[in-house]
Design an enzyme around this catalytic site. Sequence first.
Site: not given
Length: 427
Positions: A22-23, A122, A127, A312, A404
Amino acid sequence: MDKIRIRGGNALRGSIAVGGAKNAALPLMTAALLTDETLTLTNVPDLADIKTLMRLLDQHGVAQHLNGAGSCAGRQLDLTAERIASTTAPYDLVRKMRASVLVLGPLVARCGEARVSLPGGCAIGARPVDLHIKGLQAMGAEIDIDGGYIVARAPKGLVGAEVVFPKVSVGATENLLMAATLARGETVLVNAAREPEVSDLAHCLVAMGADISGIGTDRLRIRGKDRLHGARHMVVADRIETGTYAMAAAITGGDVTLLNTRLELIQAAATVLAQAGVEFTEVEGGVRVSRTGRDLIGVDAMTEPFPGFPTDLQAQMMALMCTARGAAMITETIFENRFMHAPELARMGARITVHGASALVRGVERLTGAPVMATDLRASVSLVLAGLAAAGETTVSRVYHLDRGYERLEEKLAACGADIERVRESD
């Protein structure tokens, strides 16, 4: 609203196909804004965040065609931004996902302007996007914050510059890397993020005609081009999914082969896990994961930018250490407020003491099933892992966080023997 119900105690055995990252997929999708030709991405995961970004790109005028929707493999996404219909990324879409801010660099580079809402996502710390903004300003963009939007203008185009990041930022590296491909002259990104997803983006941009050197290092040199062209690119395997399922095998005392992935993607995590008693064997097409002994051993882990231990995987590591013999110290150096899973794990009998950026985990003989609530994406999957090892039944609420980042998680785990199902909240 869905929840996930788990009856723990089954050792996982079998194989799990790891999907595209995904990233990596998200920045790759925004790279389509850099050219009027078609960018074709393969191995695209079927996730909520992908759908959110597709909606955002649609309102920018990007034509999209998806093949293989609903299947576990072979999804192909064709993206064609022949004409940019709008340079505004609205709050209603951007607030759902931080990665939406990655349209900023490509839009300014190609169109000379962009109006992008400050992002959401999130709730694991501020961030901030200041590094994105300062980098674009160094490249000649004029930027204001107006009504919750980043308003950027570069009517004469961006110009190459040396940008030194005061701290490693994956998102800022990706945004400025894309912007620099269409800037006049040479851009050098110093202290750039080295994550595999950043390198994957760089390789895709090169396939689109960009001139980039230093890929995989912390110093990226980009020589701007007048235009980029279309390309075909395969999304790299998801290293976080790889690490998560490796820990699922470990926490249940199972033996699982992870397909379509590579050990090098999780080398730092694998090194720590090996010290805890987890064995990794590279096999054809993937990696086999099992325990070396009856018990796991408590080991310390500290999150760091790549190639260090991934933030993560921190929540999953904490869940794993809850069942290990002895104690473990988990230290989070990337994001603040990222131990929100600790109180939920404690509901299952975990012994965790949080002090600032560190959490001391004292292993227990067995966790106990309980109703728990996900607070963010990685926290949600840590509770699933705990549930797999717990005695009795665990229900995880707010699994929209899970959707997600993990494609068909319950199906993949069930195929390896887990007693897990998705149910409606009212069931």
